[in-house]
Design a protein around this motif. Sequence first.
Motif, mmCIF file in Angstrom:
data_model
loop_
_atom_site.group_PDB
_atom_site.id
_atom_site.type_symbol
_atom_site.label_atom_id
_atom_site.label_comp_id
_atom_site.label_asym_id
_atom_site.label_seq_id
_atom_site.Cartn_x
_atom_site.Cartn_y
_atom_site.Cartn_z
ATOM 1 N N ARG A 486 9.027 -19.700 5.424
ATOM 2 C CA ARG A 486 8.257 -20.191 4.271
ATOM 3 C C ARG A 486 6.971 -20.894 4.712
ATOM 4 O O ARG A 486 5.924 -20.743 4.083
ATOM 5 N N LYS A 487 7.032 -21.676 5.806
ATOM 6 C CA LYS A 487 5.851 -22.405 6.294
ATOM 7 C C LYS A 487 4.710 -21.450 6.608
ATOM 8 O O LYS A 487 3.565 -21.630 6.155
ATOM 9 N N LEU A 488 5.003 -20.401 7.386
ATOM 10 C CA LEU A 488 3.959 -19.441 7.752
ATOM 11 C C LEU A 488 3.509 -18.654 6.527
ATOM 12 O O LEU A 488 2.318 -18.323 6.392
ATOM 13 N N LEU A 489 4.447 -18.353 5.636
ATOM 14 C CA LEU A 489 4.096 -17.627 4.406
ATOM 15 C C LEU A 489 3.044 -18.397 3.617
ATOM 16 O O LEU A 489 2.046 -17.824 3.166
ATOM 17 N N LEU A 490 3.269 -19.714 3.438
ATOM 18 C CA LEU A 490 2.316 -20.532 2.683
ATOM 19 C C LEU A 490 0.954 -20.578 3.357
ATOM 20 O O LEU A 490 -0.090 -20.544 2.687
ATOM 21 N N GLU A 491 0.941 -20.662 4.696
ATOM 22 C CA GLU A 491 -0.329 -20.682 5.426
ATOM 23 C C GLU A 491 -1.093 -19.374 5.212
ATOM 24 O O GLU A 491 -2.302 -19.378 4.937
ATOM 25 N N VAL A 492 -0.385 -18.231 5.338
ATOM 26 C CA VAL A 492 -1.031 -16.927 5.170
ATOM 27 C C VAL A 492 -1.490 -16.741 3.725
ATOM 28 O O VAL A 492 -2.598 -16.256 3.463
ATOM 29 N N LEU A 493 -0.645 -17.145 2.768
ATOM 30 C CA LEU A 493 -0.997 -17.001 1.356
ATOM 31 C C LEU A 493 -2.218 -17.833 1.007
ATOM 32 O O LEU A 493 -3.125 -17.362 0.302
ATOM 33 N N ASP A 494 -2.254 -19.078 1.488
ATOM 34 C CA ASP A 494 -3.431 -19.933 1.250
ATOM 35 C C ASP A 494 -4.695 -19.281 1.791
ATOM 36 O O ASP A 494 -5.745 -19.244 1.125
ATOM 37 N N LYS A 495 -4.612 -18.777 3.010
ATOM 38 C CA LYS A 495 -5.763 -18.163 3.672
ATOM 39 C C LYS A 495 -6.230 -16.912 2.922
ATOM 40 O O LYS A 495 -7.429 -16.730 2.661
ATOM 41 N N LYS A 501 -10.833 -14.819 -3.113
ATOM 42 C CA LYS A 501 -11.769 -15.380 -4.095
ATOM 43 C C LYS A 501 -13.218 -15.181 -3.661
ATOM 44 O O LYS A 501 -14.111 -14.982 -4.480
ATOM 45 N N LYS A 502 -13.446 -15.236 -2.351
ATOM 46 C CA LYS A 502 -14.803 -15.037 -1.828
ATOM 47 C C LYS A 502 -15.186 -13.558 -1.815
ATOM 48 O O LYS A 502 -16.306 -13.189 -2.193
ATOM 49 N N ASP A 503 -14.248 -12.699 -1.368
ATOM 50 C CA ASP A 503 -14.550 -11.271 -1.176
ATOM 51 C C ASP A 503 -14.251 -10.421 -2.401
ATOM 52 O O ASP A 503 -14.560 -9.218 -2.422
ATOM 53 N N PHE A 607 -2.880 -10.968 -7.568
ATOM 54 C CA PHE A 607 -3.797 -12.121 -7.455
ATOM 55 C C PHE A 607 -5.028 -11.735 -6.642
ATOM 56 O O PHE A 607 -4.984 -10.756 -5.891
ATOM 57 N N PRO A 608 -6.133 -12.469 -6.831
ATOM 58 C CA PRO A 608 -6.276 -13.596 -7.762
ATOM 59 C C PRO A 608 -6.620 -13.132 -9.170
ATOM 60 O O PRO A 608 -7.325 -12.150 -9.347
ATOM 61 N N LEU A 609 -6.110 -13.901 -10.159
ATOM 62 C CA LEU A 609 -6.434 -13.617 -11.558
ATOM 63 C C LEU A 609 -7.574 -14.499 -12.057
ATOM 64 O O LEU A 609 -8.243 -14.155 -13.021
ATOM 65 N N ASN A 610 -7.773 -15.672 -11.389
ATOM 66 C CA ASN A 610 -8.885 -16.555 -11.766
ATOM 67 C C ASN A 610 -9.276 -17.405 -10.559
ATOM 68 O O ASN A 610 -8.605 -17.389 -9.530
ATOM 69 N N THR A 614 -3.733 -21.496 -7.572
ATOM 70 C CA THR A 614 -3.338 -21.919 -6.227
ATOM 71 C C THR A 614 -2.159 -21.075 -5.741
ATOM 72 O O THR A 614 -1.571 -20.301 -6.516
ATOM 73 N N SER A 615 -1.818 -21.245 -4.485
ATOM 74 C CA SER A 615 -0.661 -20.540 -3.922
ATOM 75 C C SER A 615 0.613 -20.889 -4.684
ATOM 76 O O SER A 615 1.465 -20.028 -4.925
ATOM 77 N N GLU A 616 0.732 -22.165 -5.060
ATOM 78 C CA GLU A 616 1.916 -22.588 -5.807
ATOM 79 C C GLU A 616 2.013 -21.859 -7.143
ATOM 80 O O GLU A 616 3.100 -21.480 -7.593
ATOM 81 N N ASP A 617 0.840 -21.651 -7.802
ATOM 82 C CA ASP A 617 0.824 -20.917 -9.075
ATOM 83 C C ASP A 617 1.344 -19.495 -8.885
ATOM 84 O O ASP A 617 2.122 -18.982 -9.695
ATOM 85 N N ILE A 618 0.889 -18.837 -7.817
ATOM 86 C CA ILE A 618 1.264 -17.439 -7.552
ATOM 87 C C ILE A 618 2.770 -17.333 -7.318
ATOM 88 O O ILE A 618 3.450 -16.481 -7.900
ATOM 89 N N ILE A 619 3.304 -18.208 -6.460
ATOM 90 C CA ILE A 619 4.743 -18.178 -6.161
ATOM 91 C C ILE A 619 5.559 -18.471 -7.412
ATOM 92 O O ILE A 619 6.564 -17.808 -7.704
ATOM 93 N N LYS A 620 5.108 -19.464 -8.178
ATOM 94 C CA LYS A 620 5.811 -19.834 -9.401
ATOM 95 C C LYS A 620 5.846 -18.668 -10.400
ATOM 96 O O LYS A 620 6.879 -18.379 -11.010
#
Length: 645
Positions: A486-495, A501-503, A607-610, A614-620
């Motif tokens: 889960r730790k690495l998943l959150l890091e990759v998802l955040d990145k 959002k940029k690309d 994602f992203p939809l907007n 955040t990552s928490e929104d996506i997982i939720k």
Amino acid sequence: MSELFSLKTKIILLFLIPATVLIFFSFNFMQTKSTVLEKTKQVEFIAKQVKRLTKLIKNIQLERGLSAGYIVTKEEKEKKELKKKLLQQFQNTDQVVRQCIEKSKKNQQVLSKLVESSILIKIKPISKKIFSELPKRKIIRQKILNSQISFDEEINYYTQINIDSINLMKFLLTILQQQNQNIIALLNIEKLQEYAGLERACIYHQLLSQTYNHSCTQRIYYLQKEQKTETEEFFLYASKQSMLIYQANFDMKNFQQLQKLRELYKNKKLYKDQANKWFEISTNYINSLNTIASIILQNSIKNAQNSYKDALHELYIAVLSWVISILSTLYIIILLNKIFKKEQKQLEALRIAAYTFDSQEAMAITDTNENIIKINKGFTRITGYTEEEAIGKTPRILQSGKHSKEFFENMWNSIMNSGNWKGDIYNKRKNGEIYPERLSITAIKDDNGNTTNYIAQFLDISDLKKAQQKAEHQANHDVLTGIANRKLLLEVLDKELEQAKKDHTTHAFMFIDLDHFKSVNDTFGHHIGDLLIKYTADVLSKSVRSKDFVARISGDEFAVLLLHLDKTNAEKIAIRIAKKILNALSQELLLQNNTVQISSSIGIRIFPLNEHETSEDIIKDADSAMYEAKVQGKNRLIIYKEDKI
């Protein structure tokens, strides 16, 4: 010999100068602590005198209050009971007076030593006045017992003794003004007690005489006002410690009762039958103030005693240090004359240098052209190059090719500017093996500041690197399956979310939960459950593309990141892969001769939809979609839609 003599002289002076300074400061420190000792003795002595005065004032106040009631009491029974209390108080007061008189002569002698003459001149007349007034109490008491004294005469006699005592206390405490910030606060408490004592006597007198004298009433209001002023000043000047003492010992409940009685008196509704209650409650109030003052004084005495012990201890240390400094200086001079021989020093220096150079750490010395001129055994052990093979070569024979030209330019810029460089680097052994090492390069300069050589020191840190890599892998991967946790998943998802959002790229997040997993665990045992988890991780890894990301969230929950999807076909691609997973996980399995049948529920979130999610929104959201799939019958997928789930 002249050169050796010069060296000896310099070294002796080198030790002698700081030793002399140490002796000087030790002596000054000793004198300072001696002064502190005298001051702490002064604090303790005066604090004890003040404590005796507070005890005297308290007893005079009680005698004054009881006397004020006695002289107007008419009823025989009440007068008899009050007389009994009054006679007992006479004895208490006499006992305190005797103690003060016994200490008086000795105190005068000590004061003359501790106190400046200008202050002593002010103290003596007040002290003399108090001790001349105290013997008159026998006459006053006789008048009181015979009820042949007016209220004003009785009040004025006792009050004058207390005023003089408070003034004496004020002069004594002035001496401690610099040592104790509670001096003014302590005087406020004493004045507050005196005003409260006068108020007690006046109201008690009026209640027992059953008269409300206007002038006496005005005097009572004045005393109450002064009490309020002294209380406010106490809060203004008291230290934090004194405030805590006040809060811990002040009887607020009793004070509230006192205020109610004051209000009754103000409205002329306080009667004779409440006189004893008034005297008791006001006495409790005064006693709580006396307790506060006593504790503050006791703390001053205790602090003085502790300071005295500390100062005495430090004085012993100072004396000892001073003696040791002198003896040490003499010893060093004698010792240096015996052991300073030029040849011995040179041999010792060479021996130490030889041991240092042949330590476990690899070393190489080069000239200013970077040619190796000396290596140690550690160099040969780590690199494989012998002394014959390395000398005359440059350290470039060790280059691994893993570092850029800019890396080495920055290294040499640091050496040229600061004289050294430290860091981790990859080098190559003689057999071609590349290994990591921790390297330190230092420029050796002559007396003029010119670089004459470079010395490199390094350690093989291969084992350390492997341990770090292993620890990093364990921190980011699931122990059972070997896939990301889960730790690495959150890091990759955040990145990936930030980059998307940029690309303006599109990804999908799958939240996968096994159906009936608990039943498998309960039926076949946890070892079969573990095999099923490993099988699921394997299915997921084989079902996705090479650029996608698979992780175990916890228990029987997994996640898949489908990265860089075609924006127009993102949902279709996600559905296709999800169905592949559903199909694979719904097959009947044979695990250690046990037939296992499960399925899975999958929630998908594109994602992203907007810009704000955040990552928490996506997982939720994916979790919510997965839950909906379970509700609808399990073994299916649901794509999260904001307007539907």
